[in-house]
Design an enzyme around this catalytic site. Sequence first.
Site, PDB file in Angstrom:
ATOM      1  N   HIS A 171       8.328 -54.497 -33.752  1.00  0.00           N
ATOM      2  CA  HIS A 171       7.967 -53.601 -32.650  1.00  0.00           C
ATOM      3  C   HIS A 171       7.471 -52.300 -33.275  1.00  0.00           C
ATOM      4  CE1 HIS A 171      11.085 -56.081 -30.266  1.00  0.00           C
ATOM      5  NE2 HIS A 171       9.872 -56.575 -30.108  1.00  0.00           N
ATOM      6  N   GLU A 174       8.850 -48.703 -33.038  1.00  0.00           N
ATOM      7  CA  GLU A 174      10.199 -48.469 -33.563  1.00  0.00           C
ATOM      8  C   GLU A 174      10.080 -48.033 -35.024  1.00  0.00           C
ATOM      9  OE1 GLU A 174      11.752 -51.818 -30.400  1.00  0.00           O
ATOM     10  OE2 GLU A 174      12.127 -52.151 -32.522  1.00  0.00           O
ATOM     11  N   GLU A 340      19.816 -52.179 -34.933  1.00  0.00           N
ATOM     12  CA  GLU A 340      19.209 -51.266 -33.957  1.00  0.00           C
ATOM     13  C   GLU A 340      19.622 -49.824 -34.253  1.00  0.00           C
ATOM     14  OE1 GLU A 340      17.077 -52.037 -31.596  1.00  0.00           O
ATOM     15  OE2 GLU A 340      17.276 -54.222 -31.369  1.00  0.00           O
TER      16      GLU A 340
HETATM   17 ZN    ZN Z   1      12.669 -53.819 -31.337  1.00  0.00          ZN
END
Ligand code: ZN
Length: 381
Positions: A171, A174, A340
């Site tokens: 992504h 990010e 994350e």
């Molecule tokens: Zn992601």
Amino acid sequence: MSDTDIAIDAAFDSGNVEIVSIDGATARLRIPQDRKSEFAQWFHFRVSGAAGRELTLVFEDLKNTAYPEGWPGYRACVSEDRDFWGRADTEYDANSGNGTMTVRYTPASDMAYFAYFAPYSMERHHDLVAEAASAEGVTYRRLGETFDGRSIDCLEMGDGDKQLWIYGRQHPGETQAEWWMEGALEVLTDPADVVGRALRAKCRIHVVPNCNPDGSARGHLRTNAEGVNLNREWAEPSTDRSPEVLAIRNAMDESGVDFAMDVHGDEAIAAVFLAGYEGIPSWTDDFCERFYRYQRILDRRCPDFQTAKGYPKSKPGTANMTVSTNQVAERYNATAMTLEMPFKDNDDWPDQAQGWSPERCKLLARDCLAAMVEWFDGEEG
Ligand code: ZN
């Protein structure tokens, strides 16, 4: 005081904003969607002509962004020298303009850059890859090519028999992920760093610092040049939708995978956390314990990491096998995980000046690698 209108530009690497109107030092803005997709969240632009004046930047229509829950409690990233990224005072009002965020900031100089998170440019990516590739014992591999003709870069190192895969920025918005990669590659290529030495002794290490260079350059949040979310392509990657994932998965098929970490950022949750592979077909308590043991090691070592906040675990048999971590765990019997990091701050250790920052991403990478050394030691008994 001057009434001169400010100017806003975004025609550069990862630039993304739509100007609705400008009046003096006030601008009304929207966040454009990723090309051929409905995801919108990443913004990055430059304001000039506002030295000493309070800027009022009003973002409209944020309920139509990908993660509206990302805006409450969020403070916009700002830099005047494109090196130090601080945070600007930011308010979110869900009840006006279909979700409105107002950023206020008074630049000392005539130029200020604003972004959803500290950007990681493709030029910096090329510097990172070239520098790592020139380090002793590092092999560069070009795994494949994207729609826009960019390379999928992979750096390999280490003499051990365990196959360790570290990859990030599926992504592209990010950017935390590539700051993390920079920290990881510094550890892995520094001959004086014993964490890197130990991991290189135990593993063959494969590092893909940016899985989605097209989306990165285009200023996307979540998709590649064709509007495809790469982290939903791992079951059946294809040349006409996801050449990036196909290239990486083919290389994994060749090497096998013992341990994998896929690095991301989360819009809503103000914490660092891991997601595992509960709910995959071959799930067993013993299999998942390998992941939980790593999580406990990292939790003990790293104050920025925690386990109270995170994603709900998938019920037995319900894992989404198009997601990288689930596919990699199942396909290779690997201990796989998604890391994350927040766009907001880490609420456990808030930092008023910077929030979650590039510097903290890099430090977290070192803790993650050190935890891997301990984890592999434990596997060997
Ligand atoms: Zn992601």
